[in-house]
Motif scaffolding. Structure first.
Motif, PDB file in Angstrom:
ATOM      1  N   ARG A 251       0.837  -1.157   0.087  1.00 54.06           N
ATOM      2  CA  ARG A 251      -0.029   0.037   0.082  1.00 54.06           C
ATOM      3  C   ARG A 251       0.972   1.037  -0.021  1.00 54.06           C
ATOM      4  O   ARG A 251       1.849   1.484   0.564  1.00 54.06           O
ATOM      5  CB  ARG A 251      -0.841  -0.050   1.139  1.00 54.06           C
ATOM      6  CG  ARG A 251      -2.051  -1.034   1.067  1.00 54.06           C
ATOM      7  CD  ARG A 251      -2.889  -0.840   2.412  1.00 54.06           C
ATOM      8  NE  ARG A 251      -2.368  -1.895   3.310  1.00 54.06           N
ATOM      9  CZ  ARG A 251      -3.015  -2.413   4.278  1.00 54.06           C
ATOM     10  NH1 ARG A 251      -4.411  -2.008   4.569  1.00 54.06           N
ATOM     11  NH2 ARG A 251      -2.342  -3.251   5.358  1.00 54.06           N
ATOM     12  N   LEU A 252       0.411   2.232  -0.716  1.00 55.77           N
ATOM     13  CA  LEU A 252       0.896   3.647  -0.449  1.00 55.77           C
ATOM     14  C   LEU A 252      -0.062   4.563  -0.145  1.00 55.77           C
ATOM     15  O   LEU A 252      -0.954   4.770  -0.594  1.00 55.77           O
ATOM     16  CB  LEU A 252       1.418   3.984  -2.147  1.00 55.77           C
ATOM     17  CG  LEU A 252       2.398   5.234  -2.219  1.00 55.77           C
ATOM     18  CD1 LEU A 252       3.804   4.932  -1.613  1.00 55.77           C
ATOM     19  CD2 LEU A 252       2.518   5.685  -3.524  1.00 55.77           C
ATOM     20  N   LYS A 267      -5.457   5.753  -0.703  1.00 57.57           N
ATOM     21  CA  LYS A 267      -4.424   4.914  -0.729  1.00 57.57           C
ATOM     22  C   LYS A 267      -4.244   4.245  -2.192  1.00 57.57           C
ATOM     23  O   LYS A 267      -5.255   4.150  -2.875  1.00 57.57           O
ATOM     24  CB  LYS A 267      -4.713   3.561   0.168  1.00 57.57           C
ATOM     25  CG  LYS A 267      -5.959   2.916  -0.019  1.00 57.57           C
ATOM     26  CD  LYS A 267      -6.273   2.032   1.174  1.00 57.57           C
ATOM     27  CE  LYS A 267      -7.300   2.564   2.259  1.00 57.57           C
ATOM     28  NZ  LYS A 267      -8.403   3.401   1.822  1.00 57.57           N
ATOM     29  N   LYS A 268      -3.121   3.901  -2.602  1.00 60.46           N
ATOM     30  CA  LYS A 268      -2.972   3.268  -3.803  1.00 60.46           C
ATOM     31  C   LYS A 268      -2.414   1.916  -3.463  1.00 60.46           C
ATOM     32  O   LYS A 268      -1.845   1.613  -2.310  1.00 60.46           O
ATOM     33  CB  LYS A 268      -1.936   3.878  -4.511  1.00 60.46           C
ATOM     34  CG  LYS A 268      -2.355   5.174  -5.382  1.00 60.46           C
ATOM     35  CD  LYS A 268      -1.148   5.820  -6.485  1.00 60.46           C
ATOM     36  CE  LYS A 268      -1.886   7.075  -6.887  1.00 60.46           C
ATOM     37  NZ  LYS A 268      -0.718   7.467  -7.927  1.00 60.46           N
ATOM     38  N   LYS A 317      10.037   7.423   3.978  1.00 59.72           N
ATOM     39  CA  LYS A 317       8.546   7.186   3.908  1.00 59.72           C
ATOM     40  C   LYS A 317       8.040   7.598   2.499  1.00 59.72           C
ATOM     41  O   LYS A 317       8.284   8.714   1.931  1.00 59.72           O
ATOM     42  CB  LYS A 317       7.978   8.243   5.049  1.00 59.72           C
ATOM     43  CG  LYS A 317       8.268   7.886   6.492  1.00 59.72           C
ATOM     44  CD  LYS A 317       7.472   8.626   7.573  1.00 59.72           C
ATOM     45  CE  LYS A 317       7.818   8.102   9.141  1.00 59.72           C
ATOM     46  NZ  LYS A 317       7.171   9.117   9.934  1.00 59.72           N
ATOM     47  N   SER A 318       7.185   6.683   2.031  1.00 60.34           N
ATOM     48  CA  SER A 318       6.726   7.072   0.759  1.00 60.34           C
ATOM     49  C   SER A 318       5.182   7.295   0.742  1.00 60.34           C
ATOM     50  O   SER A 318       4.365   6.547   1.498  1.00 60.34           O
ATOM     51  CB  SER A 318       6.941   5.649  -0.139  1.00 60.34           C
ATOM     52  OG  SER A 318       8.201   5.557  -0.037  1.00 60.34           O
ATOM     53  N   TYR A 319       4.778   8.046  -0.203  1.00 64.39           N
ATOM     54  CA  TYR A 319       3.244   8.534  -0.469  1.00 64.39           C
ATOM     55  C   TYR A 319       3.074   8.942  -1.657  1.00 64.39           C
ATOM     56  O   TYR A 319       3.674   8.867  -2.642  1.00 64.39           O
ATOM     57  CB  TYR A 319       3.130   9.870   0.366  1.00 64.39           C
ATOM     58  CG  TYR A 319       3.809   9.899   1.843  1.00 64.39           C
ATOM     59  CD1 TYR A 319       2.771   9.477   2.896  1.00 64.39           C
ATOM     60  CD2 TYR A 319       4.826  10.453   2.025  1.00 64.39           C
ATOM     61  CE1 TYR A 319       3.339   9.676   4.140  1.00 64.39           C
ATOM     62  CE2 TYR A 319       5.188  10.397   3.212  1.00 64.39           C
ATOM     63  CZ  TYR A 319       4.683  10.270   4.403  1.00 64.39           C
ATOM     64  OH  TYR A 319       5.106  10.397   5.851  1.00 64.39           O
ATOM     65  N   PHE A 320       1.641   9.036  -2.094  1.00 61.10           N
ATOM     66  CA  PHE A 320       1.081   9.845  -3.278  1.00 61.10           C
ATOM     67  C   PHE A 320       0.454  11.178  -2.936  1.00 61.10           C
ATOM     68  O   PHE A 320       0.099  11.183  -1.481  1.00 61.10           O
ATOM     69  CB  PHE A 320       0.457   8.813  -4.154  1.00 61.10           C
ATOM     70  CG  PHE A 320      -1.245   8.670  -3.730  1.00 61.10           C
ATOM     71  CD1 PHE A 320      -2.104   9.404  -4.095  1.00 61.10           C
ATOM     72  CD2 PHE A 320      -1.304   7.640  -2.610  1.00 61.10           C
ATOM     73  CE1 PHE A 320      -3.490   9.364  -3.570  1.00 61.10           C
ATOM     74  CE2 PHE A 320      -2.721   7.590  -2.351  1.00 61.10           C
ATOM     75  CZ  PHE A 320      -3.922   8.252  -2.789  1.00 61.10           C
TER      76      PHE A 320
END
Length: 381
Positions: A251-252, A267-268, A317-320
């Protein structure tokens, strides 16, 4: 294709004989046991040099290791200096056995591999807290392929990896990639997931995987997925959690801190490997005729970047990012309070795409880039 030297090899070798177990986790067939054997060979250890290898896929080995007492363990260890337990999650109560091996045989190096339910059982962290080095092995990374075959090899295999993924067997046996991938995807479903507690509706799980495969790169809604596959949102959330722990998807989350219109709980979901994703929807068409190249390119880069960060010890930390006005950034990394923003474009002619000023004004952006096939290696090697 010869065996590719994995990036974890040197790291693990440096951790040998420090009084802690070395645990290697990851999906089936990513090369966990092969890596351990490569390490032993490079350190000039062989079976005749006091290495005991235990394959827990073997029923007799499983039966022997279940609920062993200390006296039995002493007999098992004997004069061996290295104990390698392969597919340890297959053994009930394995956590306690590994703990006793580590505590009572400090001069023996314990090495264990595990996939899927190994971590779900909760035994690993409970039993080996403070007693292990744990590493995650992924399908082959761009950086590993570059180290093995150089720039030409990486560029020549890009289209293959976008469609068929990066599992070692897939890249080694290019003549029957479809068969390998279909077997792999079935293995995920029926060997690892279905026996787990709570997986009582395999048809729902299969439909969910296909639905997720069709939505890579898009924000997902548990409620919408529930309606699509015919269940409730709590079941969807539970199954996605299991899929994530089994190294099929990850999940992202959405980044939401400074802008009122930011999506708060978006969430992606991406697949660790493009080949598994394409096997689930049974689409191995070449790039020239595909309608989903944007999504494939995004999934490829985000998953490759995940490998790169892990293997190089980059704690990010990873996000969109997306707003209610549909402003969006595909992928963002946060490091030491600053942000790097990525937009993925399969067509290099779109490399001049702009980033929303709303985001640039709200966050401390250290770098931003549009990732295309012309420049992606800058971020993966």
């Amino acid at each position: 294709m010869t065996l590719v030297r994995r990036q974890l090899q040197q790291i693990i070798q440096e951790r040998m004989f420090q009084g802690k177990a070395i645990v290697l986790v990851g999906a089936r067939q990513v090369g966990k046991s092969t890596l351990f054997h490569q390490i032993l060979e490079s350190m000039e250890y062989t079976a005749s040099q006091q290495v005991l290898s235990l394959d827990c896929d073997d029923p007799e080995t499983r039966s022997m290791l279940e609920n062993m007492n200390l006296s039995e363990l002493r007999l098992l260890v004997g004069n061996n200096k290295i104990i390698m337990v392969d597919e340890a999650q297959r053994v009930k109560g394995i956590g306690l056995t590994l703990k006793m091996l580590t505590d009572h045989f400090p001069d023996v190096q314990l090495m264990a591999t595990g996939s899927s339910s190994f971590l779900l059982q909760g035994q690993l962290n409970e039993s080996l807290t403070g007693r292990k080095y744990e590493y995650h092995l992924y399908p082959l990374s761009t950086q590993e392929l570059y180290g093995d075959g150089g720039l030409v090899h990486v560029k020549q295999t890009l289209e293959t990896r976008l469609i068929f993924g990066s599992y070692p067997d897939v890249l080694k046996h290019t003549g029957n990639t479809r068969e390998i991938l279909m077997n792999l995807s079935d293995s995920y479903l029926y060997q690892d997931l279905l026996p787990m507690e709570g997986i009582r509706r395999p048809v729902i799980l299969e439909k969910l995987l296909v639905a997720l495969a069709l939505q890579i790169g898009s924000e997902v809604s548990y409620n919408e997925l529930a309606q699509t596959v015919g269940t409730d949102s709590k079941t969807i959330e539970k199954y996605i959690g299991l899929l994530e722990r089994c190294y099929i998807v990850f999940r992202l989350p959405a980044l939401s801190r400074n802008v009122r219109t930011e999506l708060k709980k978006g969430k992606k979901i991406y697949f660790y490997d493009n080949g598994i994703r394409n096997a689930l929807i049974q689409n191995f068409n070449p790039i020239a005729v595909r309608q989903d190249m944007g999504a494939l390119w995004e999934n490829f880069f985000v998953s490759e970047r995940k490998k790169y960060n892990h293997y190089n010890g980059r704690y990010v930390k990873s996000y969109f990012w997306r707003t209610t006005q549909q402003q969006e950034i595909n992928y963002i990394e946060e490091t030491d309070g600053t942000f790097t923003a990525f937009e993925m474009k399969w067509n290099p002619r779109k490399a001049n795409a702009s980033f929303p000023s709303t985001f640039l004004n709200a966050y401390p952006v250290a770098d931003k880039t549009v990732v295309t096939p012309d420049n992606y290696l800058t971020w993966l090697i």
